[in-house]
Design a protein around this motif. Structure first.
Motif, mmCIF file in Angstrom:
data_model
loop_
_atom_site.group_PDB
_atom_site.id
_atom_site.type_symbol
_atom_site.label_atom_id
_atom_site.label_comp_id
_atom_site.label_asym_id
_atom_site.label_seq_id
_atom_site.Cartn_x
_atom_site.Cartn_y
_atom_site.Cartn_z
ATOM 1 N N ARG A 194 -0.740 -0.552 -12.086
ATOM 2 C CA ARG A 194 -1.641 -1.685 -11.852
ATOM 3 C C ARG A 194 -2.711 -1.306 -10.835
ATOM 4 O O ARG A 194 -3.839 -1.707 -10.914
ATOM 5 N N GLN A 195 -2.259 -0.543 -9.834
ATOM 6 C CA GLN A 195 -3.168 -0.204 -8.716
ATOM 7 C C GLN A 195 -2.552 0.982 -7.948
ATOM 8 O O GLN A 195 -1.339 0.961 -7.684
ATOM 9 N N ALA A 196 -3.355 1.958 -7.608
ATOM 10 C CA ALA A 196 -2.810 3.138 -6.929
ATOM 11 C C ALA A 196 -2.213 2.775 -5.560
ATOM 12 O O ALA A 196 -2.758 1.917 -4.858
ATOM 13 N N ARG A 197 -1.092 3.378 -5.225
ATOM 14 C CA ARG A 197 -0.457 3.202 -3.897
ATOM 15 C C ARG A 197 -0.016 4.581 -3.426
ATOM 16 O O ARG A 197 0.127 5.494 -4.220
ATOM 17 N N THR A 198 0.335 4.648 -2.161
ATOM 18 C CA THR A 198 0.871 5.899 -1.641
ATOM 19 C C THR A 198 2.386 5.867 -1.807
ATOM 20 O O THR A 198 3.036 4.912 -1.382
ATOM 21 N N VAL A 199 2.920 6.899 -2.444
ATOM 22 C CA VAL A 199 4.368 6.936 -2.688
ATOM 23 C C VAL A 199 4.982 8.095 -1.904
ATOM 24 O O VAL A 199 4.542 9.251 -2.042
ATOM 25 N N PHE A 200 5.961 7.778 -1.090
ATOM 26 C CA PHE A 200 6.718 8.796 -0.358
ATOM 27 C C PHE A 200 8.125 8.858 -0.949
ATOM 28 O O PHE A 200 8.698 7.832 -1.315
ATOM 29 N N ALA A 201 8.680 10.057 -1.023
ATOM 30 C CA ALA A 201 10.064 10.228 -1.488
ATOM 31 C C ALA A 201 10.813 11.040 -0.447
ATOM 32 O O ALA A 201 10.370 12.128 -0.064
ATOM 33 N N GLY A 202 11.955 10.506 0.002
ATOM 34 C CA GLY A 202 12.809 11.269 0.928
ATOM 35 C C GLY A 202 13.540 12.341 0.133
ATOM 36 O O GLY A 202 13.932 12.125 -1.024
ATOM 37 N N GLU A 251 9.555 13.928 -11.459
ATOM 38 C CA GLU A 251 9.423 12.883 -12.476
ATOM 39 C C GLU A 251 8.121 12.088 -12.283
ATOM 40 O O GLU A 251 7.435 11.770 -13.263
ATOM 41 N N LEU A 252 7.787 11.785 -11.044
ATOM 42 C CA LEU A 252 6.546 11.033 -10.794
ATOM 43 C C LEU A 252 5.332 11.871 -11.186
ATOM 44 O O LEU A 252 4.388 11.352 -11.798
ATOM 45 N N ALA A 253 5.373 13.149 -10.877
ATOM 46 C CA ALA A 253 4.235 14.018 -11.229
ATOM 47 C C ALA A 253 4.043 14.072 -12.745
ATOM 48 O O ALA A 253 2.919 14.094 -13.243
ATOM 49 N N LYS A 254 5.159 14.055 -13.496
ATOM 50 C CA LYS A 254 5.055 14.058 -14.960
ATOM 51 C C LYS A 254 4.385 12.792 -15.472
ATOM 52 O O LYS A 254 3.879 12.747 -16.583
ATOM 53 N N ILE A 293 1.738 10.388 -11.218
ATOM 54 C CA ILE A 293 1.773 9.606 -9.974
ATOM 55 C C ILE A 293 1.971 10.583 -8.813
ATOM 56 O O ILE A 293 3.009 11.242 -8.721
ATOM 57 N N PRO A 294 0.982 10.706 -7.940
ATOM 58 C CA PRO A 294 1.124 11.628 -6.817
ATOM 59 C C PRO A 294 2.193 11.122 -5.847
ATOM 60 O O PRO A 294 2.270 9.914 -5.600
ATOM 61 N N ALA A 295 3.001 12.016 -5.332
ATOM 62 C CA ALA A 295 4.056 11.603 -4.402
ATOM 63 C C ALA A 295 4.116 12.590 -3.247
ATOM 64 O O ALA A 295 3.844 13.785 -3.427
ATOM 65 N N THR A 296 4.467 12.078 -2.100
ATOM 66 C CA THR A 296 4.576 12.928 -0.906
ATOM 67 C C THR A 296 6.036 13.007 -0.502
ATOM 68 O O THR A 296 6.686 11.981 -0.267
ATOM 69 N N LEU A 297 6.543 14.222 -0.443
ATOM 70 C CA LEU A 297 7.943 14.437 -0.086
ATOM 71 C C LEU A 297 8.092 14.457 1.440
ATOM 72 O O LEU A 297 7.238 15.017 2.136
ATOM 73 N N THR A 298 9.168 13.816 1.936
ATOM 74 C CA THR A 298 9.429 13.882 3.374
ATOM 75 C C THR A 298 10.877 14.327 3.595
ATOM 76 O O THR A 298 11.744 14.042 2.761
ATOM 77 N N ALA A 299 11.122 14.986 4.704
ATOM 78 C CA ALA A 299 12.508 15.244 5.109
ATOM 79 C C ALA A 299 13.144 13.889 5.414
ATOM 80 O O ALA A 299 12.466 12.982 5.907
ATOM 81 N N ASP A 300 14.429 13.733 5.112
ATOM 82 C CA ASP A 300 15.087 12.455 5.397
ATOM 83 C C ASP A 300 14.916 12.077 6.872
ATOM 84 O O ASP A 300 14.742 10.909 7.210
ATOM 85 N N SER A 301 14.972 13.099 7.706
ATOM 86 C CA SER A 301 14.906 12.848 9.150
ATOM 87 C C SER A 301 13.508 12.444 9.615
ATOM 88 O O SER A 301 13.325 12.100 10.783
ATOM 89 N N ALA A 302 12.517 12.455 8.723
ATOM 90 C CA ALA A 302 11.163 12.016 9.097
ATOM 91 C C ALA A 302 10.969 10.519 8.872
ATOM 92 O O ALA A 302 9.890 9.979 9.152
ATOM 93 N N ALA A 303 12.015 9.827 8.380
ATOM 94 C CA ALA A 303 11.836 8.430 7.967
ATOM 95 C C ALA A 303 11.373 7.523 9.108
ATOM 96 O O ALA A 303 10.467 6.706 8.926
ATOM 97 N N GLN A 309 0.833 -1.215 0.000
ATOM 98 C CA GLN A 309 0.000 0.000 0.000
ATOM 99 C C GLN A 309 0.862 1.257 0.000
ATOM 100 O O GLN A 309 0.601 2.200 -0.710
ATOM 101 N N GLY A 310 1.922 1.230 0.822
ATOM 102 C CA GLY A 310 2.760 2.422 0.962
ATOM 103 C C GLY A 310 4.213 2.118 0.649
ATOM 104 O O GLY A 310 4.761 1.104 1.087
ATOM 105 N N ILE A 311 4.819 3.004 -0.153
ATOM 106 C CA ILE A 311 6.205 2.783 -0.594
ATOM 107 C C ILE A 311 7.008 4.043 -0.283
ATOM 108 O O ILE A 311 6.535 5.159 -0.543
ATOM 109 N N LEU A 312 8.215 3.842 0.211
ATOM 110 C CA LEU A 312 9.135 4.979 0.391
ATOM 111 C C LEU A 312 10.349 4.746 -0.499
ATOM 112 O O LEU A 312 10.950 3.669 -0.472
#
Ligand code: MRU
Length: 348
Positions: free
Chosen positions: A183-191, A206-209, A212-222, A154-157
């Motif tokens: 194939r199927q929508a998932r939540t994508v996080f990018a550090g 690149e994902l937005a192009k 594919i919606p992506a959520t950016l996180t600070a590395d320290s939020a991992a 469901q969720g990928i980082l």
């Protein structure tokens, strides 16, 4: 989903009119600007300065650079040109040390050159184009293989940029994310991937192009993100994989893998077989690039006499024991890796 999974809409490298166009990734996401290169030392500089970056893309750029060098220097009935091409190959090999794809591509080009009797220019250009096309095909295969494994995810980082920008096209880790998402929508996080911000400047762009919606996180939020339960897989690329499955990748990958183990999250590494360095037993033998302190320091600290320094290794080695699966175009190898990697070597 609104766009086809195999559509290539981002190109780091374009071969046009017997010259190499390189997208200047330092300017993204604000500007999409290509520079045109006609000589190998110029391409080496583009690699060194990170206009083009990402292990497979570096290898492909170097392959085109060797073709440019042969095109520039080849003169029938004269051996001098070969010295000049070899000198260019040395310059290319010194551009960045960690990604093995650079040395792999140079070896393929050298072997091809040695096998040619005369008229090498077109043959060398075609070999570079083949390396480029094979990389795209490998990425698309890895995308499907990885997406099968991610069936229930469901969720990928992801970390750094292992997408079309880092390869011939489509991407390794981002190729799997693309295929899985289509194939199927998932939540994508990018550090965000400090200090160069490949995640913030390249991956989410690149994902937005690709819609594919992506959520950016600070590395320290991992750690916090993993504890929140929103992620079930970490998916990254690789710059060099040792025979025992240790993986060199962008700095911060090791931290994510340690955190993933603590939180019971799986780690997938996606890389073509050309990223495996079968000559080294473990990750301790991988040269880790250290870049200038100025890439990390605020400008006001970068001056003579400053007491503030910085340590800037740009890759780290994740021990094999922290990795769940390595996906290649020839199939997935699950932990423990040694036997599976040996099989890949024998088939290669
Ligand atoms: O310093 P970079 O941007 O060249 O580092 C790139 C990475 O570490 C990527 O994750 C790796 O090359 C895999 S790219 C498919």
């Amino acid at each position: 989903m609104s766009s086809s999974p195999n559509k290539l809409n981002v190109h780091a490298l374009l071969w046009q009119d017997r010259q190499l166009s390189v997208l200047d990734q330092r300017l993204l996401p604000d500007q999409v600007h290509y520079d045109i290169y006609a000589t190998a030392p110029e391409v080496a500089e583009a690699i060194r300065s990170m206009r083009v970056r990402g292990a497979p893309a570096i290898g492909i750029a170097a392959a085109y650079a060797v073709a440019l060098s042969v095109q520039q220097y080849f003169v029938a009935d004269n051996v001098e040109w070969q010295y000049k091409v070899n000198a260019d190959i040395k310059i290319l090999a010194a551009s960045r040390p960690t990604a093995v794809n650079l040395f792999w591509a140079l070896a393929v080009m050298q072997e091809k050159l040695a096998s040619l009797q005369d008229s090498p220019v077109d043959a060398m250009i075609n070999t570079a184009i083949e390396i480029h096309q094979q990389d795209i095909a490998a990425n698309q295969q890895m995308g499907e293989i990885g997406a099968d494994i991610l069936a229930d995810a469901q969720g990928i980082l992801t970390h750094c940029n292992a997408g079309a920008l880092a390869t011939g096209g489509y991407g390794t880790a981002l190729g799997v994310i693309r295929s899985a998402y289509h194939r199927q929508a998932r939540t994508v996080f990018a550090g965000e991937t400090r200090p160069w911000l490949q995640g913030a400047r390249l991956t989410v762009w690149e994902l937005a192009k690709d819609n594919i919606p992506a959520t950016l996180t600070a590395d320290s939020a991992a750690a916090m993100l993993m504890r929140s339960g929103q992620v079930d897989w970490i998916i990254v690329g690789a710059d060099r994989i040792a025979a025992n499955g240790d993986v060199a990748n962008k700095i911060g990958t090791y931290s994510l893998a340690v955190l993933a183990q603590y939180h019971g999250i799986k780690v997938m590494v996606v890389a073509p077989v050309s990223t495996i360095d079968f000559t080294i037993e473990n990750g301790g033998q991988i040269e880790i690039e250290e870049r200038a302190a100025s890439e990390l320091l605020p400008a006001s600290y970068v001056q003579e006499g400053s007491l503030v320094n910085a340590w800037n290794p740009v890759f780290d080695v994740t021990p094999a024991e922290l990795i769940s699966v390595i996906v290649t175009e020839r199939g997935a190898v699950f932990n423990p890796f040694e036997q599976g990697v040996r099989k890949l070597k024998n088939e290669y």
